[in-house]
Design an enzyme around this catalytic site. Structure first.
Site, mmCIF file in Angstrom:
data_model
loop_
_atom_site.group_PDB
_atom_site.id
_atom_site.type_symbol
_atom_site.label_atom_id
_atom_site.label_comp_id
_atom_site.label_asym_id
_atom_site.label_seq_id
_atom_site.Cartn_x
_atom_site.Cartn_y
_atom_site.Cartn_z
ATOM 1 N N SER A 213 112.079 4.419 79.621
ATOM 2 C CA SER A 213 112.843 4.897 80.441
ATOM 3 C C SER A 213 114.306 5.995 80.022
ATOM 4 O O SER A 213 114.447 5.332 79.287
ATOM 5 C CB SER A 213 112.977 3.690 81.060
ATOM 6 O OG SER A 213 114.490 4.224 82.351
ATOM 7 N N GLY B 108 116.292 6.097 84.893
ATOM 8 C CA GLY B 108 116.642 4.631 85.736
ATOM 9 C C GLY B 108 116.891 4.562 86.662
ATOM 10 O O GLY B 108 117.695 5.684 86.953
ATOM 11 N N ASN C 28 123.430 9.600 72.923
ATOM 12 C CA ASN C 28 123.688 10.461 74.756
ATOM 13 C C ASN C 28 124.534 9.143 75.029
ATOM 14 O O ASN C 28 124.260 7.912 75.250
ATOM 15 C CB ASN C 28 121.953 10.312 75.114
ATOM 16 C CG ASN C 28 121.901 8.661 76.680
ATOM 17 O OD1 ASN C 28 122.404 8.704 77.284
ATOM 18 N ND2 ASN C 28 120.455 8.248 75.425
ATOM 19 N N VAL D 199 124.231 10.148 78.979
ATOM 20 C CA VAL D 199 123.913 10.690 80.259
ATOM 21 C C VAL D 199 124.639 10.241 81.373
ATOM 22 O O VAL D 199 125.007 10.429 82.512
ATOM 23 C CB VAL D 199 122.570 10.550 80.330
ATOM 24 C CG1 VAL D 199 121.889 11.251 81.948
ATOM 25 C CG2 VAL D 199 121.775 11.496 79.533
ATOM 26 N N LEU E 28 123.029 7.372 83.615
ATOM 27 C CA LEU E 28 121.992 7.359 83.984
ATOM 28 C C LEU E 28 122.039 7.451 85.934
ATOM 29 O O LEU E 28 121.720 7.737 86.895
ATOM 30 C CB LEU E 28 122.241 6.033 84.472
ATOM 31 C CG LEU E 28 122.251 4.441 84.183
ATOM 32 C CD1 LEU E 28 122.546 2.889 84.892
ATOM 33 C CD2 LEU E 28 121.090 4.387 83.690
ATOM 34 N N CYS F 112 123.598 -2.983 81.378
ATOM 35 C CA CYS F 112 124.571 -2.571 82.018
ATOM 36 C C CYS F 112 125.945 -2.770 82.687
ATOM 37 O O CYS F 112 125.973 -4.027 82.278
ATOM 38 C CB CYS F 112 124.073 -2.347 84.135
ATOM 39 S SG CYS F 112 122.516 -0.775 84.110
ATOM 40 N N ILE G 1 113.210 -1.927 72.091
ATOM 41 C CA ILE G 1 115.258 -2.349 71.944
ATOM 42 C C ILE G 1 115.521 -1.349 72.967
ATOM 43 O O ILE G 1 115.147 -0.474 72.940
ATOM 44 C CB ILE G 1 116.135 -2.909 70.858
ATOM 45 C CG1 ILE G 1 115.447 -1.268 70.037
ATOM 46 C CG2 ILE G 1 115.496 -3.616 70.379
ATOM 47 C CD1 ILE G 1 116.567 -1.243 68.690
ATOM 48 N N GLY H 181 112.256 4.199 68.188
ATOM 49 C CA GLY H 181 112.031 5.486 66.958
ATOM 50 C C GLY H 181 110.922 5.477 67.250
ATOM 51 O O GLY H 181 110.124 6.152 65.928
#
Length: 301
Positions: A20, A45, A68, A70, A72, A128, A189, A242
């Site tokens: 995601s 997400g 990042n 970003v 969400l 979150c 993770i 990764g």
């Protein structure tokens, strides 16, 4: 060769899904390959309403990875249900809807709504910030994990995957709390918290100062955490962090993953999931493996 895997009663044709936040809703990657080749698609997400995310710059390179922030960015859950699910249902792949919230009530409302939509699995992002607890992430304290997962589980009509944050002292403590509270599966993770500074301007590179680190550099950490969680709980695990190649997939599954997700690798090569799938098949032929499920947790120590 049997590549099928089962996640909480949902059969995936192969163990490869997308992480995601890296795949959007598949429109762009669908121009490179048939999405039906994937076992599942982890979508961007989702939040209760549309989010534009953080201002630029929100991507920074690191050695063997990226940071990042970003934030969400997404069109909101209603538009996803209306516009994106019909698009994804053109393909023979499973849909994994990822939901995020800033309060327990937001999570419950999101999961209740997405449960009635045409998705196969629900992934709950607990990295979150809990706005009622000073911004501390839900997934960093067992008590907060128990609170949000147990509440959300009451509204889940589809299998509930809880996505774990690596930014904790003991990942097994968090995993046990999630499973004890009703998680049907776990994914791990999520990104590691990192930061870059422009030494010429002496200012952080990212607009949000810190961001999530992903990419090949985090792979050993992800393998270690999946291995630890596999020994701690007995629910399906989707391993991520990764992964680039078929041998990476085999390694993550040997550590204990039932399926995997590829993310950052697709930014460098949009064909990465298809190439990794072919490499996984080659690996299985070389080692005489008939069922990919035989790899899960088969590391010898």
């Amino acid at each position: 060769m049997d590549l099928r895997v089962n996640i909480c009663g949902v059969e995936l044709k192969n163990p490869i899904t997308t992480a995601s936040g890296t795949f959007g809703f598949g429109h762009e990657y669908g121009e490179f390959f048939d999405l039906s080749e994937l076992g599942g698609v982890g979508v961007k997400g989702l939040t209760p309403t549309e989010r534009l995310g953080n201002p630029a710059p929100r991507i920074a390179e690191t050695p063997m990875g990226i940071l990042n922030c970003v934030g969400l960015q997404n069109p909101g859950i209603d538009r996803f249900i209306e516009e994106q699910i019909p698009f994804l249902r053109q393909y023979d792949t499973k849909i994994i809807a990822n939901v995020s919230g800033n309060t327990v009530e937001e999570y419950c409302g999101m999961i209740e709504k997405i449960s009635d939509a045409d998705v196969d699995l629900i992934e709950m992002n607990i990295s979150c910030p809990n706005v009622k607890c000073g911004g501390m992430a839900f997934g960093t304290q067992p008590k907060m994990v128990e609170e949000v997962v147990s509440a959300a589980k009451k509204y889940a009509k589809k299998p509930l995957i809880v996505k774990l944050s690596p930014n904790v002292t003991d990942i097994t403590e968090i995993a046990r709390a999630a499973v004890a509270s009703g998680a049907d599966a776990l994914s791990l993770i999520n990104t590691l918290l990192g930061m870059r500074i422009n030494v010429d301007t002496r200012r952080p590179i990212l607009s949000n100062i810190m961001g999530g680190m992903s990419g090949p550099a985090v792979f050993p950490i992800a393998v270690r955490m999946v291995y630890q969680v596999r020994k701690a709980v007995d629910v399906p695990i989707i391993g991520m962090g990764g992964i680039r190649t078929g041998r990476d997939i085999a390694e993550m599954m040997l550590a204990g993953a039932d399926a995997i997700a590829i993310g950052t690798a697709m930014f460098a090569d949009p064909m990465a999931p298809v190439k990794a799938l072919n490499e996984l098949k080659e690996y299985m032929i070389q080692h005489g493996i008939e069922k990919v499920t035989d790899l899960t947790g088969a590391v010898e120590v």
